[in-house]
Design a protein around this motif. Structure first.
Motif, mmCIF file in Angstrom:
data_model
loop_
_atom_site.group_PDB
_atom_site.id
_atom_site.type_symbol
_atom_site.label_atom_id
_atom_site.label_comp_id
_atom_site.label_asym_id
_atom_site.label_seq_id
_atom_site.Cartn_x
_atom_site.Cartn_y
_atom_site.Cartn_z
ATOM 1 N N GLU A 1 -11.663 33.797 45.599
ATOM 2 C CA GLU A 1 -11.173 34.410 44.551
ATOM 3 C C GLU A 1 -12.409 34.982 43.764
ATOM 4 O OE1 GLU A 1 -8.761 32.240 42.021
ATOM 5 O OE2 GLU A 1 -7.302 32.271 43.494
ATOM 6 N N SER A 2 -13.522 34.335 43.891
ATOM 7 C CA SER A 2 -14.726 34.843 43.206
ATOM 8 C C SER A 2 -15.231 36.386 43.791
ATOM 9 C CB SER A 2 -16.129 33.929 43.303
ATOM 10 O OG SER A 2 -16.263 33.657 44.731
ATOM 11 N N MET A 3 -14.667 36.516 45.042
ATOM 12 C CA MET A 3 -15.165 37.936 45.378
ATOM 13 C C MET A 3 -14.216 38.836 45.349
ATOM 14 S SD MET A 3 -15.828 38.986 49.473
ATOM 15 C CE MET A 3 -16.149 40.946 50.006
ATOM 16 N N LEU A 4 -12.914 38.487 45.773
ATOM 17 C CA LEU A 4 -11.731 39.367 45.728
ATOM 18 C C LEU A 4 -10.354 38.730 45.403
ATOM 19 C CD1 LEU A 4 -10.614 42.357 46.348
ATOM 20 C CD2 LEU A 4 -10.757 41.686 48.735
ATOM 21 N N THR A 5 -9.556 39.389 44.973
ATOM 22 C CA THR A 5 -7.989 39.060 44.814
ATOM 23 C C THR A 5 -7.344 40.413 45.147
ATOM 24 O OG1 THR A 5 -7.693 39.073 42.454
ATOM 25 C CG2 THR A 5 -7.914 36.909 43.595
ATOM 26 N N PHE A 6 -6.219 40.496 45.999
ATOM 27 C CA PHE A 6 -5.947 42.099 46.316
ATOM 28 C C PHE A 6 -4.457 41.859 46.230
ATOM 29 C CE2 PHE A 6 -4.825 45.251 49.297
ATOM 30 C CZ PHE A 6 -5.577 46.493 48.777
ATOM 31 N N GLU A 7 -3.466 42.616 45.469
ATOM 32 C CA GLU A 7 -2.234 42.490 45.645
ATOM 33 C C GLU A 7 -1.662 43.760 45.355
ATOM 34 O OE1 GLU A 7 -0.614 39.424 43.037
ATOM 35 O OE2 GLU A 7 -1.824 37.893 43.757
ATOM 36 N N HIS A 8 -0.456 44.051 45.980
ATOM 37 C CA HIS A 8 0.616 45.070 45.692
ATOM 38 C C HIS A 8 2.017 44.488 45.231
ATOM 39 C CE1 HIS A 8 -2.353 47.836 47.496
ATOM 40 N NE2 HIS A 8 -1.941 47.518 48.763
ATOM 41 N N THR A 9 1.908 43.908 44.128
ATOM 42 C CA THR A 9 3.002 42.951 43.858
ATOM 43 C C THR A 9 3.922 43.478 42.802
ATOM 44 O OG1 THR A 9 1.326 41.838 42.449
ATOM 45 C CG2 THR A 9 1.795 40.888 44.598
ATOM 46 N N ASP A 10 3.665 44.646 42.234
ATOM 47 C CA ASP A 10 4.547 45.119 41.167
ATOM 48 C C ASP A 10 4.884 46.850 41.467
ATOM 49 O OD1 ASP A 10 6.350 45.137 39.027
ATOM 50 O OD2 ASP A 10 4.839 45.426 37.695
ATOM 51 N N GLY A 11 4.887 47.068 42.876
ATOM 52 C CA GLY A 11 4.838 46.416 43.810
ATOM 53 C C GLY A 11 4.453 47.344 45.202
ATOM 54 N N PHE A 12 4.572 46.971 46.351
ATOM 55 C CA PHE A 12 4.169 47.801 47.417
ATOM 56 C C PHE A 12 5.605 48.580 47.598
ATOM 57 C CE2 PHE A 12 3.935 48.281 52.174
ATOM 58 C CZ PHE A 12 3.105 49.079 52.235
ATOM 59 N N ASN A 13 5.579 49.753 46.794
ATOM 60 C CA ASN A 13 6.752 50.647 46.886
ATOM 61 C C ASN A 13 6.878 51.676 47.535
ATOM 62 O OD1 ASN A 13 7.906 48.947 44.276
ATOM 63 N ND2 ASN A 13 6.273 50.109 43.338
ATOM 64 N N TYR A 14 8.059 52.037 48.178
ATOM 65 C CA TYR A 14 8.134 53.006 49.292
ATOM 66 C C TYR A 14 9.353 53.926 48.775
ATOM 67 C CZ TYR A 14 8.935 55.084 53.868
ATOM 68 O OH TYR A 14 9.390 55.926 54.903
ATOM 69 N N ALA A 15 9.048 55.169 48.216
ATOM 70 C CA ALA A 15 9.861 56.087 47.825
ATOM 71 C C ALA A 15 10.185 56.988 49.071
ATOM 72 C CB ALA A 15 9.427 56.784 46.692
ATOM 73 N N ASN A 16 11.778 57.014 49.391
ATOM 74 C CA ASN A 16 11.812 57.702 50.705
ATOM 75 C C ASN A 16 12.738 58.522 50.797
ATOM 76 O OD1 ASN A 16 13.650 55.591 52.293
ATOM 77 N ND2 ASN A 16 12.272 54.426 50.984
ATOM 78 N N ILE A 17 13.070 59.441 51.866
ATOM 79 C CA ILE A 17 14.191 60.116 52.360
ATOM 80 C C ILE A 17 14.337 59.665 53.682
ATOM 81 C CG2 ILE A 17 15.167 62.472 52.545
ATOM 82 C CD1 ILE A 17 13.318 63.487 50.644
ATOM 83 N N GLU A 18 15.528 59.405 53.941
ATOM 84 C CA GLU A 18 16.222 58.907 55.318
ATOM 85 C C GLU A 18 17.330 59.742 55.575
ATOM 86 O OE1 GLU A 18 14.613 54.290 55.453
ATOM 87 O OE2 GLU A 18 16.591 54.850 54.902
ATOM 88 N N VAL A 19 17.298 59.896 56.988
ATOM 89 C CA VAL A 19 18.763 60.535 57.684
ATOM 90 C C VAL A 19 19.241 59.620 58.476
ATOM 91 C CG1 VAL A 19 19.435 62.044 59.625
ATOM 92 C CG2 VAL A 19 17.668 62.685 57.767
ATOM 93 N N GLU A 20 20.492 58.995 58.368
ATOM 94 C CA GLU A 20 21.265 57.926 59.187
ATOM 95 C C GLU A 20 22.241 58.352 59.934
ATOM 96 O OE1 GLU A 20 20.018 56.619 55.041
ATOM 97 O OE2 GLU A 20 21.105 58.019 55.568
ATOM 98 N N ARG A 21 22.529 57.729 61.016
ATOM 99 C CA ARG A 21 23.505 57.977 61.934
ATOM 100 C C ARG A 21 24.379 56.660 62.004
ATOM 101 N NH1 ARG A 21 25.193 60.678 67.001
ATOM 102 N NH2 ARG A 21 26.449 59.174 68.086
ATOM 103 N N TYR A 22 25.788 56.773 62.158
ATOM 104 C CA TYR A 22 26.550 55.658 62.332
ATOM 105 C C TYR A 22 27.557 55.688 63.486
ATOM 106 C CZ TYR A 22 25.070 55.847 57.479
ATOM 107 O OH TYR A 22 24.309 55.732 56.442
ATOM 108 N N ASP A 23 27.501 54.793 64.030
ATOM 109 C CA ASP A 23 28.614 54.554 65.254
ATOM 110 C C ASP A 23 29.377 53.300 65.123
ATOM 111 O OD1 ASP A 23 27.866 56.663 67.419
ATOM 112 O OD2 ASP A 23 25.820 55.744 66.662
ATOM 113 N N ASP A 24 30.629 53.472 64.795
ATOM 114 C CA ASP A 24 31.661 52.230 64.708
ATOM 115 C C ASP A 24 31.848 51.484 66.075
ATOM 116 O OD1 ASP A 24 32.385 53.219 62.318
ATOM 117 O OD2 ASP A 24 34.257 54.214 62.857
ATOM 118 N N ILE A 25 31.618 50.041 65.868
ATOM 119 C CA ILE A 25 31.316 49.224 66.859
ATOM 120 C C ILE A 25 32.939 48.757 67.208
ATOM 121 C CG2 ILE A 25 30.621 47.073 67.892
ATOM 122 C CD1 ILE A 25 27.914 47.698 66.205
#
Length: 280
Positions: free
Chosen positions: A153-177
Motif C-alpha cells: 500500500e505504501s507504493m500503490l492501491t489501484f481500484e475501479h470500484t465506483d466502478g468498472f463501468n461498461y456503457a454498451n450497445i448490444e444486438v441479441e438473438r433469441y431461440d426458444d428451447i
C-alpha cells in the motif's frame, strides 16, 4: 356453361415464433415491436493484466497484475432507492426489431480491485521524486527490466470500484428451447454481441498521492454473451447470462493531476449476471 368462380385466400404459414430448436409448442404471438427492461446483479472474474503508469519522472509497467471484483453482500437494505446501486449491478433497455432479434443499450457496473500486497514483475523507470508534487519514492527509485517487487500500500492501491463501468450497445438473438402448451411460459436461449465505452471512477494512490477520481471515458470494449431467459409469463422474465469481454483503457486517472499523470491497461473479464425483467 357458367364458369365457376374459385375464391382463394392467402394464408401465412410462417410460424410466429422462430427458433433453431424447433420446440414441440410454439408461441402464437410475435415479440417484434416490443420493448424490454431489466435490472440485476453480477459477479466478475478478471484475467491478469499489465498496468502502465506514466507521468513526470516515471514510466513503469507492472506485469500480470492479479485483481478481483468486490461483491457486496446482498440484503433487503438495497431495496432503498438510495442504496440500490451499491452492489455490482446491470441495467438494460432494448427493442425487438424482429421476433427473435433485438437491439439494446445497457450499463454494466462492475468493480475491479488490484490485490494488495502482491509480487509482480516490473519494467521501466521510477525517479527519486515523481509527479508534479515531487513525491519521494524511496528505495523503489531506479530502472527495472523484469525484476520482481512486492507491491504494498505504501507504493500503490489501484481500484475501479465506483466502478468498472461498461456503457454498451448490444444486438441479441433469441431461440426458444421450450414453450409451454399455452404459449406464454417459455425458456429461451439468448446470444449477443456488443461494444461500448469504459467509464470508470478509479480510486488510485501512487506513493500515497491520489484520490477517488471523477468518472471519465477511459477506453473502449467489446463483448459476447450467452444466457437463458425464462419467461414466467408472457411479459415477465428471469435471466442468467454470462458475458465475455475485452477492454482497452488508455486514459485512467490516477493522482488527480490528470494533465500529467495517467495509467493504462487492457482488462479481459468474464461476467455472470442474474436479472429480472419486463417486456411491453
Amino acid at each position: 356453361m357458367q364458369a365457376q368462380e374459385i375464391k382463394t385466400s392467402s394464408v401465412n404459414t410462417e410460424p410466429t415464433s422462430k427458433s433453431l430448436f424447433n420446440p414441440e409448442h410454439k408461441r402464437n404471438f410475435s415479440r417484434k415491436g416490443d420493448f424490454f427492461f431489466h435490472w440485476g446483479y453480477n459477479h466478475s472474474w478478471y484475467d491478469k493484466s499489465d498496468i502502465r503508469f506514466q507521468g513526470p519522472n516515471y514510466d513503469f509497467t507492472l506485469k500480470d497484475v492479479v485483481a478481483h471484483d468486490r461483491q457486496s453482500k446482498l440484503s433487503w437494505d438495497y431495496l432503498n432507492p438510495g442504496l440500490i446501486t451499491v452492489p455490482q449491478y446491470n441495467i438494460r433497455v432494448g427493442y425487438f426489431i424482429k421476433d427473435n432479434y433485438s437491439i439494446s443499450i445497457g450499463w454494466d457496473h462492475m468493480k475491479y480491485v488490484m490485490d494488495i500486497p502482491q509480487k509482480v514483475a516490473i519494467s521501466g523507470h521510477i525517479g527519486a521524486n515523481i509527479t508534479p508534487e515531487n513525491v519521494p519514492t524511496g528505495s523503489l527509485a531506479g530502472d527495472y527490466n523484469g525484476q520482481t517487487i512486492d507491491v504494498k500500500e505504501s507504493m500503490l492501491t489501484f481500484e475501479h470500484t465506483d466502478g468498472f463501468n461498461y456503457a454498451n450497445i448490444e444486438v441479441e438473438r433469441y431461440d426458444d428451447i421450450w414453450v409451454a402448451p399455452g404459449g406464454n411460459t417459455s425458456l429461451t436461449l439468448e446470444t449477443g454481441l456488443g461494444g461500448g465505452l469504459l467509464v470508470p471512477r478509479s480510486d488510485v494512490r501512487l506513493f500515497g498521492l491520489g484520490r477517488n477520481n471523477h468518472w471519465n471515458i477511459s477506453g473502449y470494449g467489446i463483448s459476447a454473451k450467452i444466457g437463458l431467459k425464462f419467461y414466467v409469463w408472457k411479459n415477465v422474465y428471469l435471466q442468467n447470462t454470462t458475458k465475455f469481454g475485452a477492454t482497452n483503457l488508455t486514459q485512467i486517472h490516477t493522482t488527480g493531476w490528470d494533465e500529467y499523470d495517467k495509467a493504462s491497461q487492457k482488462i479481459n473479464y468474464i461476467e455472470n449476471m442474474w436479472v429480472i425483467g419486463v417486456q411491453f
